[in-house]
Write a protein that holds these residues in place. Structure first.
Motif, mmCIF file in Angstrom:
data_model
loop_
_atom_site.group_PDB
_atom_site.id
_atom_site.type_symbol
_atom_site.label_atom_id
_atom_site.label_comp_id
_atom_site.label_asym_id
_atom_site.label_seq_id
_atom_site.Cartn_x
_atom_site.Cartn_y
_atom_site.Cartn_z
ATOM 1 N N CYS A 1 -3.499 1.771 -3.308
ATOM 2 C CA CYS A 1 -3.432 3.037 -2.566
ATOM 3 C C CYS A 1 -4.791 3.222 -1.908
ATOM 4 O O CYS A 1 -5.826 3.023 -2.552
ATOM 5 N N HIS A 2 -4.809 3.586 -0.635
ATOM 6 C CA HIS A 2 -6.088 3.764 0.063
ATOM 7 C C HIS A 2 -6.824 5.012 -0.401
ATOM 8 O O HIS A 2 -8.033 5.117 -0.207
ATOM 9 N N GLY A 3 -6.104 5.975 -0.984
ATOM 10 C CA GLY A 3 -6.749 7.191 -1.453
ATOM 11 C C GLY A 3 -5.983 8.436 -1.063
ATOM 12 O O GLY A 3 -4.812 8.384 -0.690
ATOM 13 N N ASN B 1 -10.577 18.298 -2.028
ATOM 14 C CA ASN B 1 -10.133 16.943 -2.368
ATOM 15 C C ASN B 1 -10.321 15.976 -1.200
ATOM 16 O O ASN B 1 -9.473 15.121 -0.947
ATOM 17 N N GLN B 2 -11.423 16.120 -0.513
ATOM 18 C CA GLN B 2 -11.672 15.252 0.634
ATOM 19 C C GLN B 2 -12.052 13.848 0.170
ATOM 20 O O GLN B 2 -12.684 13.671 -0.869
ATOM 21 N N ASP B 3 -11.665 12.856 0.953
ATOM 22 C CA ASP B 3 -11.966 11.473 0.622
ATOM 23 C C ASP B 3 -12.508 10.781 1.869
ATOM 24 O O ASP B 3 -11.768 10.131 2.604
ATOM 25 N N PHE C 1 -11.670 6.995 2.837
ATOM 26 C CA PHE C 1 -10.289 6.533 2.994
ATOM 27 C C PHE C 1 -10.167 5.440 4.054
ATOM 28 O O PHE C 1 -9.668 4.339 3.784
ATOM 29 N N LEU C 2 -10.597 5.727 5.279
ATOM 30 C CA LEU C 2 -10.425 4.758 6.362
ATOM 31 C C LEU C 2 -11.310 3.530 6.192
ATOM 32 O O LEU C 2 -10.953 2.439 6.655
ATOM 33 N N TYR C 3 -12.441 3.684 5.519
ATOM 34 C CA TYR C 3 -13.287 2.521 5.249
ATOM 35 C C TYR C 3 -12.558 1.551 4.317
ATOM 36 O O TYR C 3 -12.591 0.330 4.538
ATOM 37 N N ARG C 4 -11.894 2.099 3.279
ATOM 38 C CA ARG C 4 -11.120 1.250 2.378
ATOM 39 C C ARG C 4 -9.955 0.598 3.119
ATOM 40 O O ARG C 4 -9.647 -0.581 2.921
ATOM 41 N N GLN C 5 -9.293 1.388 3.974
ATOM 42 C CA GLN C 5 -8.167 0.842 4.719
ATOM 43 C C GLN C 5 -8.606 -0.302 5.622
ATOM 44 O O GLN C 5 -7.939 -1.339 5.702
ATOM 45 N N LEU C 6 -9.732 -0.139 6.283
ATOM 46 C CA LEU C 6 -10.225 -1.185 7.177
ATOM 47 C C LEU C 6 -10.572 -2.447 6.397
ATOM 48 O O LEU C 6 -10.233 -3.561 6.820
ATOM 49 N N CYS D 1 0.853 -1.190 0.000
ATOM 50 C CA CYS D 1 0.000 0.000 0.000
ATOM 51 C C CYS D 1 0.887 1.237 0.000
ATOM 52 O O CYS D 1 1.593 1.507 0.977
ATOM 53 N N LEU D 2 0.863 1.974 -1.091
ATOM 54 C CA LEU D 2 1.658 3.190 -1.229
ATOM 55 C C LEU D 2 0.813 4.418 -0.908
ATOM 56 O O LEU D 2 -0.396 4.450 -1.163
ATOM 57 N N TYR D 3 1.481 5.414 -0.344
ATOM 58 C CA TYR D 3 0.843 6.720 -0.165
ATOM 59 C C TYR D 3 0.576 7.299 -1.554
ATOM 60 O O TYR D 3 1.287 6.979 -2.519
ATOM 61 N N TRP D 4 -0.440 8.148 -1.682
ATOM 62 C CA TRP D 4 -0.841 8.614 -3.001
ATOM 63 C C TRP D 4 0.313 9.243 -3.767
ATOM 64 O O TRP D 4 0.407 9.115 -5.002
ATOM 65 N N GLN D 5 1.215 9.897 -3.048
ATOM 66 C CA GLN D 5 2.329 10.587 -3.709
ATOM 67 C C GLN D 5 3.261 9.585 -4.386
ATOM 68 O O GLN D 5 3.685 9.788 -5.529
ATOM 69 N N GLU D 6 3.582 8.480 -3.682
ATOM 70 C CA GLU D 6 4.418 7.445 -4.281
ATOM 71 C C GLU D 6 3.628 6.629 -5.309
ATOM 72 O O GLU D 6 4.195 6.163 -6.310
ATOM 73 N N TYR D 7 2.339 6.465 -5.071
ATOM 74 C CA TYR D 7 1.508 5.691 -6.006
ATOM 75 C C TYR D 7 1.458 6.351 -7.381
ATOM 76 O O TYR D 7 1.306 5.669 -8.400
#
Length: 276
Positions: A157-159, A167-169, A172-177, A133-139
């Protein structure tokens, strides 16, 4: 409301917990901690108005804030811990493999390190399928994504965490969970928010590999050296799950969650949707 209160959908998760409209969460009176750190819970690059409450995750963090002169800090528990109470793990799917979070940069600093060496160590250590799982910047770096994909890893990437009220998401945490609950292990090359989240969500944690460096990294509050001194038992390819879970509960404040009425009072929120 400070824009960081919206990061990762935190304000909306707390609004949902309080029975309010999570599509348009009320203004939070205070600065909400948005990531784990070893200081007062706040991002060191943000400016804060003196006297405005600091809403930190844990009693440990509140005490650190007090020692630093921040006497308006209140511990309420991490939004992640509240999300877990609202989304109990009822899946029958068997957990498999490892979700691995390489240390990442952010909008103001890139991360410097040897990804090839990290890939080799992950391949030697992890027995099952690996999700990187990469942070969006690295993704966004097609070259970096390809390096991990070539190694046989699934790359996600979780988002986007959000930025300056835009640019709110909120998902994000729902996908991560959902992702973490698919995996048996959670790992990173630094003890981090994601490792504590995964541990609380039922993963077996691991912290190993080159910790890498941020450009112009400032070892604030003692940096990585202090983290390794203070949490030696949370570093290694195999970690005692009971010890790790106790640490995750303490650092995320999962042992002191507020009830909805207490939360609404602390955040100065209305008592019902109709009051808005």
């Amino acid at each position: 409301m400070h824009h960081a209160n919206h990061y990762y959908g935190h304000s909306r998760i707390l609004a949902r917990y309080c029975g309010l409209d999570d599509g348009d969460s009320p203004r939070i009176h205070g600065y909400l901690q948005h990531g784990w750190n070893i200081g007062d819970g706040m991002a060191p690059d943000h400016d804060f108005v003196p006297g405005v409450p600091l809403l930190v995750w844990s009693e440990r963090t509140r005490r650190r804030a007090w020692s630093l002169g921040r006497h308006t800090a209140y511990a309420l528990g991490a939004p992640w811990a509240y999300l877990l109470t609202m989304m109990p793990d009822d899946t029958t799917e068997l957990r498999r493999g490892t979700i691995w979070y390489p240390f990442h940069g952010w909008e103001g600093q890139d991360v410097l390190g040897d990804h090839s060496r990290l890939i080799a160590q992950i391949q030697l250590t992890e027995p099952g399928p690996v999700t990187i799982c990469l942070y969006w910047q690295e993704y966004q770096s097609r070259r970096l994504r390809h390096r991990y994909e070539q190694a046989g890893f699934r790359v996600i990437c979780h988002g986007y965490r959000g930025d300056r009220w835009g640019n709110q998401d909120p998902e994000f945490l729902y996908r991560q969970l959902r992702e973490q609950r698919r995996h048996l292990r959670v790992a990173s090359n630094r003890l981090s928010t994601a490792v504590f989240y995964g541990t609380l969500a039922g993963c077996e944690p691991a912290v190993y590999g080159d910790p890498m460096q941020l450009e112009r990294e400032n070892p604030v509050y003692g940096g990585q050296a202090r983290i390794r001194r203070e949490w030696p038992d949370l570093h290694g390819e195999q970690i005692d799950v009971a010890v790790a879970r106790a640490a995750a509960v303490a650092e995320l404040g999962a042992d002191r969650l507020l009830d909805p009425a207490e939360m609404r009072w602390l955040l100065r929120w209305p008592t019902e949707k109709a009051d808005r």
